[in-house]
Design a protein around this motif. Structure first.
Motif, mmCIF file in Angstrom:
data_model
loop_
_atom_site.group_PDB
_atom_site.id
_atom_site.type_symbol
_atom_site.label_atom_id
_atom_site.label_comp_id
_atom_site.label_asym_id
_atom_site.label_seq_id
_atom_site.Cartn_x
_atom_site.Cartn_y
_atom_site.Cartn_z
ATOM 1 N N ILE A 143 -49.423 44.887 -48.646
ATOM 2 C CA ILE A 143 -48.419 44.771 -49.707
ATOM 3 C C ILE A 143 -47.228 43.971 -49.181
ATOM 4 C CG2 ILE A 143 -46.925 46.098 -51.274
ATOM 5 C CD1 ILE A 143 -48.975 48.432 -50.870
ATOM 6 N N ASN A 144 -46.801 42.980 -49.954
ATOM 7 C CA ASN A 144 -45.711 42.064 -49.563
ATOM 8 C C ASN A 144 -46.089 41.219 -48.351
ATOM 9 O OD1 ASN A 144 -44.197 43.326 -51.588
ATOM 10 N ND2 ASN A 144 -43.242 44.739 -50.139
ATOM 11 N N ARG A 145 -47.298 40.695 -48.348
ATOM 12 C CA ARG A 145 -47.761 39.906 -47.206
ATOM 13 C C ARG A 145 -46.864 38.694 -46.952
ATOM 14 N NH1 ARG A 145 -53.901 39.083 -45.341
ATOM 15 N NH2 ARG A 145 -53.460 38.053 -43.371
ATOM 16 N N LYS A 146 -46.193 38.218 -47.980
ATOM 17 C CA LYS A 146 -45.290 37.069 -47.843
ATOM 18 C C LYS A 146 -44.187 37.340 -46.825
ATOM 19 C CE LYS A 146 -42.515 38.629 -51.803
ATOM 20 N NZ LYS A 146 -41.472 39.254 -50.985
ATOM 21 N N ASN A 147 -43.918 38.620 -46.536
ATOM 22 C CA ASN A 147 -42.862 38.964 -45.572
ATOM 23 C C ASN A 147 -43.327 38.924 -44.124
ATOM 24 O OD1 ASN A 147 -40.960 39.389 -47.608
ATOM 25 N ND2 ASN A 147 -41.493 41.540 -47.851
ATOM 26 N N LEU A 148 -44.620 38.646 -43.899
ATOM 27 C CA LEU A 148 -45.117 38.565 -42.523
ATOM 28 C C LEU A 148 -44.502 37.349 -41.840
ATOM 29 C CD1 LEU A 148 -47.245 39.835 -40.529
ATOM 30 C CD2 LEU A 148 -48.770 37.986 -41.270
ATOM 31 N N PRO A 149 -43.792 37.551 -40.734
ATOM 32 C CA PRO A 149 -43.145 36.404 -40.072
ATOM 33 C C PRO A 149 -44.161 35.484 -39.425
ATOM 34 C CG PRO A 149 -42.896 38.389 -38.747
ATOM 35 C CD PRO A 149 -43.526 38.822 -40.041
ATOM 36 N N MET A 150 -43.910 34.184 -39.543
ATOM 37 C CA MET A 150 -44.798 33.182 -38.976
ATOM 38 C C MET A 150 -44.223 32.549 -37.713
ATOM 39 S SD MET A 150 -47.683 32.937 -40.667
ATOM 40 C CE MET A 150 -47.662 34.729 -40.777
ATOM 41 N N ASN A 151 -42.971 32.870 -37.400
ATOM 42 C CA ASN A 151 -42.377 32.372 -36.158
ATOM 43 C C ASN A 151 -41.264 33.314 -35.741
ATOM 44 O OD1 ASN A 151 -39.871 31.313 -37.583
ATOM 45 N ND2 ASN A 151 -41.436 30.020 -38.510
ATOM 46 N N GLY A 152 -40.902 33.232 -34.467
ATOM 47 C CA GLY A 152 -39.850 34.091 -33.935
ATOM 48 C C GLY A 152 -38.590 33.298 -33.636
ATOM 49 N N PRO A 153 -37.608 33.960 -33.074
ATOM 50 C CA PRO A 153 -37.669 35.337 -32.574
ATOM 51 C C PRO A 153 -37.523 36.355 -33.699
ATOM 52 C CG PRO A 153 -35.485 34.442 -32.205
ATOM 53 C CD PRO A 153 -36.309 33.323 -32.767
ATOM 54 N N VAL A 154 -38.372 37.373 -33.682
ATOM 55 C CA VAL A 154 -38.321 38.429 -34.686
ATOM 56 C C VAL A 154 -38.982 39.675 -34.104
ATOM 57 C CG1 VAL A 154 -40.513 37.756 -35.735
ATOM 58 C CG2 VAL A 154 -38.849 38.999 -37.110
ATOM 59 N N VAL A 155 -38.522 40.836 -34.573
ATOM 60 C CA VAL A 155 -39.128 42.111 -34.190
ATOM 61 C C VAL A 155 -39.785 42.717 -35.415
ATOM 62 C CG1 VAL A 155 -38.702 44.483 -33.417
ATOM 63 C CG2 VAL A 155 -37.507 42.573 -32.311
ATOM 64 N N VAL A 156 -41.073 43.002 -35.320
ATOM 65 C CA VAL A 156 -41.784 43.743 -36.356
ATOM 66 C C VAL A 156 -41.706 45.216 -35.962
ATOM 67 C CG1 VAL A 156 -44.022 44.171 -37.442
ATOM 68 C CG2 VAL A 156 -43.312 41.824 -36.911
ATOM 69 N N ALA A 157 -40.991 46.009 -36.764
ATOM 70 C CA ALA A 157 -40.726 47.414 -36.433
ATOM 71 C C ALA A 157 -41.506 48.313 -37.383
ATOM 72 C CB ALA A 157 -39.233 47.705 -36.522
ATOM 73 N N ALA A 158 -42.552 48.957 -36.873
ATOM 74 C CA ALA A 158 -43.457 49.737 -37.718
ATOM 75 C C ALA A 158 -43.493 51.201 -37.313
ATOM 76 C CB ALA A 158 -44.869 49.153 -37.644
#
Length: 213
Positions: free
Chosen positions: A27-42
């Motif tokens: 859900i909301n796959r468009k929010n998946l980052p394609m480059n960094g720097p970024v933190v995916v916090a799950a």
């Protein structure tokens, strides 16, 4: 060689396991980052959590996605340590560092963000009870505050605790949700980070499809 092994592992094992073995609702796959720097916090319920998140990313950028994982668990066995470091590409951190280690605990994470990597971090710190969100640690705030260009993407997963919960190695196919939130940044302090992220997780949980008994 490590990059090739990682691509093959994700392509031939992880993606089939996740997309065929699990009924995954993204859900909301468009929010998946394609480059960094970024933190995916799950949120963190299962050993499958990291594999599911890795499976979401295109093979072309998988070498830039680095899960942050507990050294005491993933480096305790030589075989698991080799696979974790060279195939999955984890950044190991110590959950109970000595006084001397505390300042250096995020050194590799800082280096990864500086080179534009995407970090996967579980802000609860460890797996809790399946499908129950534990209290959030403040480590992500202390990491990203030194990287103004780095955002945090909150992710809620539901159902993986039923598929491979804590305390068992039995894989049970189960329909699962992955809900990706909008990126957030510019936290004023650690307390605000916790408050904002908790609110994000509540909102994302409301978008889940899977109903648990």
């Amino acid at each position: 060689m490590a990059r090739i092994l990682r691509v093959l592992f994700i392509l031939l094992f992880v993606k089939p396991l996740v997309f065929i073995g699990l009924g995954l609702n993204i859900i909301n796959r468009k929010n998946l980052p394609m480059n960094g720097p970024v933190v995916v916090a799950a949120n963190h319920n299962s050993h499958l959590d990291t594999l599911v998140l890795l499976a979401l990313f295109p093979i072309s950028i998988i070498h830039k996605v680095r899960p942050v994982a507990a050294a005491d668990y993933f480096l305790s066995n030589p075989i698991v340590a080799w696979l974790s470091l060279n195939v999955i590409g984890i950044i190991p951190i110590r959950r109970s560092p000595s006084k001397e280690q505390k300042e250096a605990i995020f050194d590799e994470c800082h280096k990864a963000l500086e080179q534009g990597d995407i970090l996967i971090i579980f802000p609860e710190g460890s797996r809790g009870e399946p499908e129950v969100m534990s209290g959030l640690k403040k480590g992500i705030y202390h990491l990203v505050k030194d990287h103004p260009q780095c955002s945090v993407v909150p992710v809620v997963m539901r159902g993986l605790g039923a598929s491979l919960p804590k305390g068992t190695a039995m894989f049970v196919p189960f329909n699962c949700d992955v809900v990706l939130g909008d990126s957030v940044n510019d936290f004023a302090n650690a307390a605000e980070f916790v408050e904002v992220m908790q609110d994000q997780y509540r909102q994302l949980s409301e978008q889940c499809i899977v109903q648990l008994e």
